[in-house]
Design a protein around this motif. Structure first.
Motif, short mmCIF file in Angstrom:
data_model
loop_
_atom_site.label_atom_id
_atom_site.label_comp_id
_atom_site.label_asym_id
_atom_site.label_seq_id
_atom_site.Cartn_x
_atom_site.Cartn_y
_atom_site.Cartn_z
N ARG A 209 0.85 -1.19 0.00
CA ARG A 209 0.00 0.00 0.00
C ARG A 209 0.88 1.24 0.00
O ARG A 209 1.90 1.29 0.69
N ARG A 211 1.04 5.62 0.09
CA ARG A 211 0.37 6.85 0.51
C ARG A 211 0.27 7.80 -0.68
O ARG A 211 1.28 8.15 -1.30
N SER A 212 -0.93 8.20 -1.02
CA SER A 212 -1.13 9.11 -2.15
C SER A 212 -2.37 9.95 -1.92
O SER A 212 -3.44 9.43 -1.57
N ASP A 213 -2.21 11.26 -2.12
CA ASP A 213 -3.35 12.17 -1.97
C ASP A 213 -4.07 11.97 -0.64
O ASP A 213 -5.30 11.89 -0.57
N ARG A 214 -3.28 11.84 0.42
CA ARG A 214 -3.78 11.73 1.79
C ARG A 214 -4.58 10.45 2.04
O ARG A 214 -5.38 10.39 2.98
N ARG A 215 -4.38 9.47 1.21
CA ARG A 215 -5.02 8.17 1.45
C ARG A 215 -4.05 7.06 1.07
O ARG A 215 -3.05 7.30 0.41
N TRP A 216 -4.39 5.86 1.52
CA TRP A 216 -3.56 4.70 1.22
C TRP A 216 -4.23 3.87 0.13
O TRP A 216 -5.41 3.56 0.22
N MET A 217 -3.47 3.52 -0.89
CA MET A 217 -4.01 2.74 -2.00
C MET A 217 -3.18 1.48 -2.21
O MET A 217 -1.96 1.46 -2.00
#
Length: 308
Positions: A209, A211-217
């Motif tokens: 996972r 961290r991108s754009d304040r979220r985890w993907m």
């Protein structure tokens, strides 16, 4: 960002202008991308994964014979076998439920840190384990790393050979990791080096996972592609233009998972001069600080203590 960009190593080698621009955007905005057309045979990767799994399935007492305490490289924590809950990549999350074995570039014994030979099991204990890893390592260091360095130099508007002088005798931390079925984790962290080349086992759901754009993907496995992520050292060098992105592993599939990250660092005596400044940063100091953070203070890897 719904998915990582895909960069072609073949096009980077050809100095394809459009691909260089795409690489710049990936490094500037995301710090993570897939790398395809890398030229490493599928059989080489599959055999390395298979021999890794065979090693990790050995009895614990045998694996412990190749632990960090018998290694001769300094620091000892950069080579050898580490059992479950042996490393904390994020101190707030505690020690990671994972096992791993760490190789390096095999060099004559030296007083220089991170330089020397690994004590590893021979073929009577783990058939093909060392051979497959060093074969894979050789192909990546010969055919992948130089092209990535050239591509990044061109993306930054530098001469294609600009980074070469800093990688005549690089440091490589070459790891194979075993995540147990349903329980594997590596805490939130960044990598401290130049960049990491990650080989993921092709499983139906992502464990990595980002961290991108304040979220985890989640980062799915892409057939015949590596994952590349930039490290703190490259972010320092480019004064933040290229980003080192936080990531973690949460492996909850009912099968085990093998991953093989190769963490690249420049020559041990490199002095990094961040672009546009008069600042000077010792690459060795960065590496030793990171190892102290992981193994002595247990704060974690890279920027882990800043992550929640």
């Amino acid at each position: 960002m719904d998915s990582l960009p895909i960069i072609s190593l073949k096009k980077l080698a050809e100095e394809d202008r459009h691909e260089i621009e795409r690489l710049y955007l990936a490094c500037d905005d995301r710090g993570f991308f897939y790398l395809n057309n890398h030229g490493i045979a599928k059989e080489v990767i599959e055999e390395t994964i298979a021999t890794s799994r065979q090693f990790f399935e050995l009895p614990e007492a045998i694996k412990n014979e190749y632990g960090q305490d018998i290694q001769t490289v300094s620091p000892k924590t950069c080579r050898g076998y580490v059992p479950l809950y042996g490393e904390a990549t994020n101190g707030k999350a505690g020690f990671d439920p994972k096992e791993y074995f760490e190789f390096g570039l095999e060099r004559p014994h030296s007083d220089k840190p991170f330089t020397g030979q690994t004590v590893f099991p021979d073929d009577t204990v783990a058939p093909g384990f060392a051979f497959c890893h060093y074969r894979l390592q050789s192909e990546i260091m010969t055919n992948v790393v130089p092209v990535l360095l050239k591509g990044m130099a061109l993306a930054l508007g530098l001469e294609p050979t600009w980074f070469d002088r800093f990688f005549t005798d690089p440091i490589l931390i070459h790891r194979t990791i075993y995540y147990h079925p349903g329980t594997g984790k590596a805490g939130k962290h960044t990598d401290s080096g130049m960049f990491t080349i990650l080989i993921q086992e092709n499983l139906p759901a992502p464990s990595l996972r980002v961290r991108s754009d304040r979220r985890w993907m989640g980062v799915p496995c892409l057939e015949d592609a590596f994952v590349i992520n930039l490290g703190d050292m490259l972010q320092m060098w480019t004064k933040g233009k290229f980003v080192s992105t936080a990531h973690e592993v949460i492996h909850d599939l009912p099968v085990s998972r093998i991953s093989i990250p190769l963490f690249l660092y420049p020559n041990i005596d490199t002095i990094i001069e961040p672009f546009g400044t008069e600042e000077k940063i010792s690459a060795l100091d960065v590496m030793l600080k990171d190892y102290r953070s992981i193994w002595e203070t247990h704060e974690g890897a890279g920027q882990a203590k800043e992550l929640t």
